[in-house]
Design an enzyme around this catalytic site. Sequence first.
Site, PDB file in Angstrom:
ATOM      1  N   MET A 166     -17.812   7.723   4.594  1.00 50.99           N
ATOM      2  CA  MET A 166     -19.369   7.915   4.878  1.00 50.99           C
ATOM      3  C   MET A 166     -19.230   7.073   6.334  1.00 50.99           C
ATOM      4  O   MET A 166     -20.486   6.717   6.982  1.00 50.99           O
ATOM      5  CB  MET A 166     -20.136   7.253   4.207  1.00 50.99           C
ATOM      6  CG  MET A 166     -20.188   8.131   2.767  1.00 50.99           C
ATOM      7  SD  MET A 166     -21.843   7.986   2.036  1.00 50.99           S
ATOM      8  CE  MET A 166     -21.810   6.268   1.567  1.00 50.99           C
ATOM      9  N   LEU A 219     -16.762   2.196   9.580  1.00 51.31           N
ATOM     10  CA  LEU A 219     -15.132   2.083   8.852  1.00 51.31           C
ATOM     11  C   LEU A 219     -14.809   0.471   9.159  1.00 51.31           C
ATOM     12  O   LEU A 219     -15.138  -0.164  10.004  1.00 51.31           O
ATOM     13  CB  LEU A 219     -14.187   3.083   9.900  1.00 51.31           C
ATOM     14  CG  LEU A 219     -14.494   4.445   9.740  1.00 51.31           C
ATOM     15  CD1 LEU A 219     -13.480   5.235  10.659  1.00 51.31           C
ATOM     16  CD2 LEU A 219     -14.436   4.690   8.262  1.00 51.31           C
ATOM     17  N   HIS A 268     -11.137   1.376   4.662  1.00 58.15           N
ATOM     18  CA  HIS A 268     -10.620   2.706   5.040  1.00 58.15           C
ATOM     19  C   HIS A 268      -9.472   3.144   5.930  1.00 58.15           C
ATOM     20  O   HIS A 268      -8.803   3.743   5.385  1.00 58.15           O
ATOM     21  CB  HIS A 268     -11.981   3.198   5.938  1.00 58.15           C
ATOM     22  CG  HIS A 268     -13.586   3.286   5.487  1.00 58.15           C
ATOM     23  ND1 HIS A 268     -14.267   2.284   5.983  1.00 58.15           N
ATOM     24  CD2 HIS A 268     -14.122   3.820   4.394  1.00 58.15           C
ATOM     25  CE1 HIS A 268     -15.554   2.350   5.183  1.00 58.15           C
ATOM     26  NE2 HIS A 268     -15.173   3.409   4.422  1.00 58.15           N
ATOM     27  N   LYS A 299     -11.556   0.511  -5.255  1.00 53.63           N
ATOM     28  CA  LYS A 299     -12.873  -0.180  -5.092  1.00 53.63           C
ATOM     29  C   LYS A 299     -13.831   0.760  -5.901  1.00 53.63           C
ATOM     30  O   LYS A 299     -14.664   0.030  -6.536  1.00 53.63           O
ATOM     31  CB  LYS A 299     -13.203  -0.289  -3.612  1.00 53.63           C
ATOM     32  CG  LYS A 299     -14.631  -0.866  -3.763  1.00 53.63           C
ATOM     33  CD  LYS A 299     -15.104  -1.578  -2.375  1.00 53.63           C
ATOM     34  CE  LYS A 299     -16.585  -1.988  -2.651  1.00 53.63           C
ATOM     35  NZ  LYS A 299     -17.453  -0.609  -2.550  1.00 53.63           N
ATOM     36  N   SER A 301     -16.896  -3.407   2.379  1.00 49.95           N
ATOM     37  CA  SER A 301     -17.523  -2.352   2.174  1.00 49.95           C
ATOM     38  C   SER A 301     -18.709  -2.305   3.360  1.00 49.95           C
ATOM     39  O   SER A 301     -18.966  -3.112   3.934  1.00 49.95           O
ATOM     40  CB  SER A 301     -18.696  -2.675   0.875  1.00 49.95           C
ATOM     41  OG  SER A 301     -19.905  -1.976   0.906  1.00 49.95           O
TER      42      SER A 301
HETATM   43  P1  AMP Z   1     -17.079   5.147   1.616  1.00 53.13           P
HETATM   44  O1  AMP Z   1     -17.313   5.145   3.048  1.00 53.13           O
HETATM   45  O2  AMP Z   1     -17.690   3.713   1.422  1.00 53.13           O
HETATM   46  O3  AMP Z   1     -18.019   6.015   1.124  1.00 53.13           O
HETATM   47  O4  AMP Z   1     -15.580   4.836   1.324  1.00 53.13           O
HETATM   48  C1  AMP Z   1     -14.524   6.073   1.601  1.00 53.13           C
HETATM   49  C2  AMP Z   1     -13.552   5.791   0.900  1.00 53.13           C
HETATM   50  O5  AMP Z   1     -12.890   4.294   1.123  1.00 53.13           O
HETATM   51  C3  AMP Z   1     -13.742   5.624  -0.634  1.00 53.13           C
HETATM   52  O6  AMP Z   1     -12.680   6.277  -1.292  1.00 53.13           O
HETATM   53  C4  AMP Z   1     -13.806   4.101  -0.885  1.00 53.13           C
HETATM   54  O7  AMP Z   1     -13.191   4.128  -2.226  1.00 53.13           O
HETATM   55  C5  AMP Z   1     -12.477   3.616   0.306  1.00 53.13           C
HETATM   56  N1  AMP Z   1     -13.074   2.196   0.444  1.00 53.13           N
HETATM   57  C6  AMP Z   1     -14.048   1.702   0.496  1.00 53.13           C
HETATM   58  N2  AMP Z   1     -14.172   0.413   0.478  1.00 53.13           N
HETATM   59  C7  AMP Z   1     -12.626   0.106   0.264  1.00 53.13           C
HETATM   60  C8  AMP Z   1     -12.186  -1.137   0.155  1.00 53.13           C
HETATM   61  N3  AMP Z   1     -12.576  -2.250   0.324  1.00 53.13           N
HETATM   62  N4  AMP Z   1     -10.516  -0.940   0.077  1.00 53.13           N
HETATM   63  C9  AMP Z   1     -10.028   0.113  -0.279  1.00 53.13           C
HETATM   64  N5  AMP Z   1     -10.819   1.305  -0.271  1.00 53.13           N
HETATM   65  C10 AMP Z   1     -12.068   1.377   0.396  1.00 53.13           C
END
Ligand code: AMP
Length: 289
Positions: free
Chosen positions: A30, A33, A37, A149, A185
């Site tokens: 989303m 970054l 990510h 996560k 996050s």
């Molecule tokens: P998001 O942009 O938060 O929807 O995350 C996109 C992808 O990145 C998802 O598969 C999340 O699980 C992964 N992700 C987010 N934060 C982390 C983190 N701290 N470590 C590893 N993967 C992450």
Amino acid sequence: MRNVATIQELRVHIGNARASGKRIGCVPTMGALHAGHLSLVHAAQHETDFVVATIFVNPTQFGADEDFSQYPRPLENDLTICREAGVDLVFHPDVETVFPRQNATFVEVPGLSEILEGASRPEHFRGVTTVVLKLLHMVLPDVVYFGRKDYQQQLLIRQMVCDLNVPVEIRTCPTVRDSDGLAMSSRNTYLSGTERETALELSRSLKHVRLQFEEHDITPAEACRILRRVLADTPELSIDYATIVDAETLLEVDETTSRDTDLVALVAGHAGSTRLIDNQPLHRPRTTG
Ligand code: AMP
């Protein structure tokens, strides 16, 4: 690096990569970054030949009272990060492209989507599985990468991909943390200094319970009580759930759960108005004698 916003352009570039024999890796995000990510991007670069990052803030996975409008969208910065990381193609569609007004079909994984995150955030996973299936159909990757996560999310996606025979391999990559232990996050940017200190109790409590479980002869149910007791010491953290579950079924441990079960400790809570989640796998305690 190319960046495109339409499905037509996306298909042209993916088609060209595939025609030259490249394996496609996809990293759905989303945006906003961070190093978490990027760890998925690096895993994709290691295993595939053409890495597509998708950036889409998916409205259908946010509840009415959640932060959809406020969610950070630093697209230019994200594109720079992707370019510097060596991503081949960024797909950043707008909402109308992914969910045109006439969109009527949603995909749901009953059961798994209704507990834990699903109990706190009704409809959340329906939005997640729907958008992931759509993105998989748009990108047609060989391998797709998710973060541990979001533990329940990757499990649901595995179930959906298996149930619907989606021809893609799924990789789940370890959680990346800041040096103080906080799981990275995009929502961490919402935290004030004091809220961040409060939020740190999530990762600290998980680490504590993992060490207790691995170094002492305690049952999963005892470990669960320890986790809750530790978190209760930080009343500023408003806990949605703190539990230990079977890593496959997400069923909560009870007095009958064996220490040999694969377990994961999961927590979700609010620091101020920011909702954060984290988890830790619990390994079998070392046997003695
Ligand atoms: P998001 O942009 O938060 O929807 O995350 C996109 C992808 O990145 C998802 O598969 C999340 O699980 C992964 N992700 C987010 N934060 C982390 C983190 N701290 N470590 C590893 N993967 C992450």
